[in-house]
Design a protein around this motif. Structure first.
Motif, PDB file in Angstrom:
ATOM      1  N   UNK A 176      90.802  44.103  40.725  1.00 56.24           N
ATOM      2  CA  UNK A 176      89.492  44.701  40.964  1.00 56.24           C
ATOM      3  C   UNK A 176      88.615  43.638  41.636  1.00 56.24           C
ATOM      4  N   UNK A 177      88.078  43.968  42.807  1.00 57.00           N
ATOM      5  CA  UNK A 177      87.255  42.997  43.539  1.00 57.00           C
ATOM      6  C   UNK A 177      85.808  43.452  43.691  1.00 57.00           C
ATOM      7  N   UNK A 178      85.477  44.642  43.207  1.00 53.66           N
ATOM      8  CA  UNK A 178      84.086  45.102  43.141  1.00 53.66           C
ATOM      9  C   UNK A 178      83.983  46.102  42.000  1.00 53.66           C
ATOM     10  N   UNK A 179      82.971  45.906  41.148  1.00 57.22           N
ATOM     11  CA  UNK A 179      82.774  46.805  40.013  1.00 57.22           C
ATOM     12  C   UNK A 179      82.342  48.188  40.488  1.00 57.22           C
ATOM     13  N   UNK A 180      82.303  49.127  39.547  1.00 56.78           N
ATOM     14  CA  UNK A 180      81.998  50.525  39.864  1.00 56.78           C
ATOM     15  C   UNK A 180      80.696  50.649  40.655  1.00 56.78           C
ATOM     16  N   UNK A 181      80.750  51.474  41.689  1.00 56.62           N
ATOM     17  CA  UNK A 181      79.614  51.753  42.571  1.00 56.62           C
ATOM     18  C   UNK A 181      79.789  53.170  43.100  1.00 56.62           C
ATOM     19  N   UNK A 182      78.757  53.744  43.714  1.00 55.35           N
ATOM     20  CA  UNK A 182      78.895  55.107  44.234  1.00 55.35           C
ATOM     21  C   UNK A 182      80.079  55.235  45.198  1.00 55.35           C
TER      22      UNK A 182
END
Length: 140
Positions: free
Chosen positions: A66-72
């Protein structure tokens, strides 16, 4: 660190396509299941996951991070849907098939065995170690 499994139909998004995205990674978009979305909301940068080819292959073929946490989710204007970004870490030396997983008693409680349709799912540390061993791939 937590462990996860990301399922994709290779005709839609394959391991090779994921690898081609490099360190910038790619959104794990298009998920329209609340449970799978909620799992992505729990993820942190640095968590690891298995990349699973569904449909005819039905095999874990690589490890992602995972390289970016939850986002739209950029594929919809519906604010209910979120996603994480993942990047390829390394391929499995030997892909681990669903049949192998189902045949291994140590993996009998794995979500993949009990709910094979869920596209994003948690993996326990012990399941992670067993599958990496079966795939002849480093677990770190």
């Amino acid at each position: 660190m937590a462990y996860w499994l990301f399922k994709s139909e290779p005709s839609t998004w394959s391991w090779d396509q994921q690898v081609a995205k490099g360190d910038s990674g790619e959104e794990w978009d298009g998920v329209r299941n609340y449970q799978a979305r909620n799992f992505m909301r729990q993820m942190h940068v640095g968590d690891r996951g298995f990349f699973y080819h569904s449909q005819k292959d039905k095999a874990i073929v690589g490890i992602v991070e995972v390289c970016a946490q939850a986002h739209p989710d950029s594929t919809t204007d519906d604010e209910r849907w979120e996603c994480v970004d993942i990047k390829a870490v390394r391929p499995f030396v030997a892909p681990v098939t669903l049949d192998q997983i189902k045949a291994d008693e140590r993996l009998s409680e794995m979500v993949l065995v009990k709910n094979s349709r869920l596209s994003v799912q948690p993996v326990t540390g012990s399941e992670w170690a067993v599958i990496c061993n079966l795939g002849q791939t480093l677990a770190d």
